[in-house]
Motif scaffolding. Structure first.
Motif, short mmCIF file in Angstrom:
data_model
loop_
_atom_site.label_atom_id
_atom_site.label_comp_id
_atom_site.label_asym_id
_atom_site.label_seq_id
_atom_site.Cartn_x
_atom_site.Cartn_y
_atom_site.Cartn_z
N GLU A 13 1.00 -1.23 0.03
CA GLU A 13 0.03 -0.09 0.10
C GLU A 13 0.77 1.21 0.17
OE1 GLU A 13 -2.61 -0.74 3.51
OE2 GLU A 13 -3.94 -1.83 2.32
N TYR A 14 2.00 1.13 0.88
CA TYR A 14 2.93 2.41 0.76
C TYR A 14 3.30 2.65 -0.73
CZ TYR A 14 6.90 5.44 1.61
OH TYR A 14 7.78 6.26 1.41
N VAL A 15 3.86 1.64 -1.48
CA VAL A 15 4.33 1.81 -2.61
C VAL A 15 3.32 2.11 -3.69
CG1 VAL A 15 5.55 0.53 -4.78
CG2 VAL A 15 6.27 0.25 -2.55
N GLY A 16 2.12 1.51 -3.61
CA GLY A 16 1.14 1.98 -4.51
C GLY A 16 0.61 3.43 -4.45
N ASN A 17 0.45 3.93 -3.08
CA ASN A 17 0.12 5.33 -3.03
C ASN A 17 1.01 6.38 -2.96
OD1 ASN A 17 -2.70 4.41 -2.21
ND2 ASN A 17 -2.01 3.68 -0.33
N THR A 18 2.18 5.87 -2.54
CA THR A 18 3.36 6.91 -2.76
C THR A 18 4.02 7.41 -4.25
OG1 THR A 18 4.15 6.40 -0.64
CG2 THR A 18 5.63 7.54 -1.86
N PHE A 19 4.14 6.14 -4.81
CA PHE A 19 4.73 6.25 -6.03
C PHE A 19 3.72 6.13 -7.27
CE2 PHE A 19 7.81 4.30 -3.15
CZ PHE A 19 8.68 5.29 -2.80
N ASN A 20 3.09 7.32 -7.65
CA ASN A 20 1.92 6.92 -8.33
C ASN A 20 1.59 8.54 -8.96
OD1 ASN A 20 -0.63 6.15 -9.40
ND2 ASN A 20 -1.83 6.36 -7.59
N SER A 21 1.31 8.42 -10.15
CA SER A 21 0.67 9.54 -10.82
C SER A 21 -0.62 9.31 -11.42
CB SER A 21 1.88 9.91 -11.98
OG SER A 21 1.78 8.88 -13.18
N GLY A 22 -1.15 10.53 -12.02
CA GLY A 22 -2.41 10.37 -12.50
C GLY A 22 -3.67 10.21 -11.36
N SER A 23 -4.74 10.39 -11.84
CA SER A 23 -5.82 10.71 -10.89
C SER A 23 -6.83 9.32 -10.75
CB SER A 23 -6.88 11.70 -11.30
OG SER A 23 -7.32 11.51 -12.29
N GLU A 24 -6.35 8.39 -11.59
CA GLU A 24 -7.28 7.13 -11.57
C GLU A 24 -6.50 5.71 -11.43
OE1 GLU A 24 -10.43 4.53 -14.31
OE2 GLU A 24 -9.91 6.51 -14.90
N GLY A 25 -6.69 4.96 -10.46
CA GLY A 25 -5.85 3.70 -10.12
C GLY A 25 -4.37 3.97 -10.07
N TYR A 26 -3.45 3.05 -10.24
CA TYR A 26 -2.04 3.41 -9.88
C TYR A 26 -1.33 3.41 -11.12
CZ TYR A 26 -4.07 1.46 -5.43
OH TYR A 26 -4.62 1.66 -4.55
N ASN A 27 -0.48 4.28 -11.40
CA ASN A 27 0.43 4.50 -12.47
C ASN A 27 1.92 4.63 -12.04
OD1 ASN A 27 -1.79 5.46 -14.73
ND2 ASN A 27 -2.53 6.03 -12.65
N ARG A 28 2.49 3.64 -12.43
CA ARG A 28 3.86 3.55 -12.40
C ARG A 28 4.63 3.06 -13.95
NH1 ARG A 28 2.69 1.40 -7.64
NH2 ARG A 28 3.60 -0.69 -8.38
N LEU A 29 4.43 3.75 -14.91
CA LEU A 29 4.62 3.21 -16.15
C LEU A 29 5.98 2.92 -16.23
CD1 LEU A 29 2.55 5.87 -18.08
CD2 LEU A 29 1.83 3.84 -16.67
N GLY A 93 4.32 -9.57 -6.18
CA GLY A 93 5.33 -10.37 -6.22
C GLY A 93 6.65 -9.84 -5.88
N VAL A 94 6.85 -8.42 -5.83
CA VAL A 94 8.16 -7.86 -5.24
C VAL A 94 7.98 -7.92 -3.78
CG1 VAL A 94 9.55 -5.85 -5.33
CG2 VAL A 94 8.52 -6.61 -7.35
N MET A 95 6.95 -7.39 -3.21
CA MET A 95 6.75 -7.36 -1.60
C MET A 95 6.66 -8.67 -1.17
SD MET A 95 6.87 -4.32 -1.59
CE MET A 95 6.85 -3.28 -3.32
N ALA A 96 6.21 -9.81 -1.78
CA ALA A 96 6.43 -11.03 -1.27
C ALA A 96 7.79 -11.55 -1.44
CB ALA A 96 5.59 -11.95 -2.00
N ALA A 97 8.60 -11.15 -2.35
CA ALA A 97 10.02 -11.63 -2.48
C ALA A 97 10.65 -11.08 -1.34
CB ALA A 97 10.45 -11.18 -3.80
N LEU A 98 10.17 -9.59 -1.10
CA LEU A 98 11.08 -8.95 0.04
C LEU A 98 10.89 -9.54 1.26
CD1 LEU A 98 12.52 -6.46 1.05
CD2 LEU A 98 10.54 -5.13 1.12
N GLU A 99 9.78 -9.81 1.53
CA GLU A 99 9.44 -10.35 2.69
C GLU A 99 10.20 -11.96 2.73
OE1 GLU A 99 7.95 -11.44 6.60
OE2 GLU A 99 8.05 -9.72 5.47
N CYS A 100 10.28 -12.94 1.78
CA CYS A 100 10.97 -14.15 1.99
C CYS A 100 12.43 -13.94 2.07
CB CYS A 100 10.70 -15.01 0.40
SG CYS A 100 8.85 -15.36 0.23
N LEU A 101 12.90 -12.84 1.44
CA LEU A 101 14.58 -12.71 1.54
C LEU A 101 14.65 -12.25 2.94
CD1 LEU A 101 16.83 -12.71 -0.45
CD2 LEU A 101 16.64 -10.08 -0.21
#
Length: 391
Positions: A13-29, A93-101
């Motif tokens: 949720e931190y990554v989704g909300n912090t690194f996001n552009s645009g007004s709809e959905g999640y935008n990290r192109l 998948g990245v956050m799951a990988a971080l937790e596993c590591l």
């Protein structure tokens, strides 16, 4: 040892909300400031936990723990999104990988090394999807790339050459991802074990008609390119439905010219895509359809993207199944109709994918969602699998 599901949720949720552009959905192109900032955040998190990190010249991230002289199992995904995308695609998948590591670091194995991999530009973009994995496996020729497109991505041909053919000698690679379909939901929300990833064949078809006045040209004399294009779409849809091996076909992009209310369409350009886990079908079905189209219509055809189908490693599939059985969690084998970095890496090492059920199959959409219990099950299976691979 079990995963900290709350930490995964908070990070996602931190990554989704912090690194996001645009007004709809999640935008990290792909190649955007938001994608770069998200990967920089990941690097900082890893370093703060005492984990060694390296970045290549195009931005791919690699974080390794364990002995230098032992086999390395890699795992991870991507942090870029489609435009107005969802929270879970890639990033989970990245956050799951971080937790596993982090969990594996505490375990301090002396028999196996592990490496988190976060690859850039996985989603479709002007440089082509699965870009980061294709570069490190030597599948991108920088000399073929347009200078203006490279400039827009803040990349140079020299950077791509430096990162090319740098794939490590991994013992294996595992990617956790949301399913993006309804197969698992329709089968009791079991965790998915991918057996193979569908290949892709695209062709760009231009249907040639004749533009004319919409009010004065009699119906029997018209050469309406859009009508002809619609007949082609219907033919493709009817023919692919006759197959029984999971092959799918889509016409998902059309451009009508001149595209005016008072003019009969004179030309339609459309993209014809086939996806299949059957190698022979992936070759034969597009050829059969294109042959019929050329026989019946005036068209120009330009080949597009081609990506092969690849099977996952029997060893990793079986290890995932055994890990799930140990945890008393149900799984099912299935094909992935979506392409992933794992498909690019498959010819170079043992690979596997773990799928999390998607609610209503929604993905590439702000409404994209998975149940956190299903996520917890899948990540625990992934961690147990990684622990089992070292034995």
């Amino acid at each position: 040892m079990s995963i900290n599901i709350n930490r995964i949720k908070e990070n996602l949720e931190y990554v989704g909300n912090t690194f996001n552009s645009g007004s709809e959905g999640y935008n990290r192109l792909a190649f955007s400031k938001e994608e770069k900032d998200a990967i920089n955040w990941l690097e900082e998190e890893l370093r703060n936990n005492g984990i060694s990190v390296r970045r290549d010249s195009i931005g791919n991230l690699f974080a390794r723990i364990g002995p230098e002289d032992k086999p390395v199992y890699a795992f991870g995904s991507h942090l870029d999104t489609v435009k107005n995308g969802g929270l879970y695609d890639g990033a989970l998948g990245v956050m799951a990988a971080l937790e596993c590591l982090l969990q594996l670091k505490e375990q301090n194995s002396q028999h196996t090394a592990y490496e988190l991999v976060c690859l850039v530009g996985e989603e479709g973009n002007p440089l082509g999807g699965t870009f980061g994995s294709r570069v490190i496996t030597g599948q991108v020729n920088s000399d073929d790339l347009d200078d203006d497109i490279l400039k827009a991505a803040a990349l140079t041909k020299e950077q791509i050459k430096d990162a090319s053919n740098t794939i490590q000698n991994y013992a294996g690679f595992i990617e956790l991802h949301i399913e993006q379909g309804t197969v698992l939901e329709n089968n009791g929300n079991k965790t998915g074990i991918v057996t193979n990833i569908a290949g892709i064949v695209r062709n760009h078809i231009t249907v040639l008609g004749e533009a004319g006045h919409s009010g004065t040209m009699p119906m029997e004399y018209r050469k309406d390119a859009l009508v002809m294009a619609s007949e082609i779409v219907q033919y493709i849809n009817s023919e692919v439905r006759k197959l029984d091996d999971g092959t799918v076909a889509t016409v998902g992009q059309l451009e009508v010219r001149p595209n005016a209310a008072t003019i009969i369409p004179g030309e339609v350009e459309m993209t014809f895509e086939v996806r299949s886990g059957n190698k022979d079908r992936l070759e034969s079905f597009p050829e059969e359809v294109l042959s019929w189209i050329k026989e019946n219509y005036d068209v120009k055809i330009k080949p597009g993207v081609t990506k092969p189908t690849n099977s996952m490693s029997d060893k990793i599939i079986e290890t995932i199944e055994q890990a799930a059985a140990k945890l008393d969690l149900p799984t099912m084998r299935m094909m992935s109709g979506a392409n992933h970095d794992t498909n690019t890496l498959a010819p170079f090492m043992d690979t596997g994918m773990i799928f999390v059920p998607s609610i209503d199959g929604i993905s590439h959409n702000p409404a994209e969602k998975s149940d956190w219990k299903d996520i917890e099950n899948a990540v625990n299976i992934m961690l147990e699998t990684l622990q089992s691979l070292e034995k």
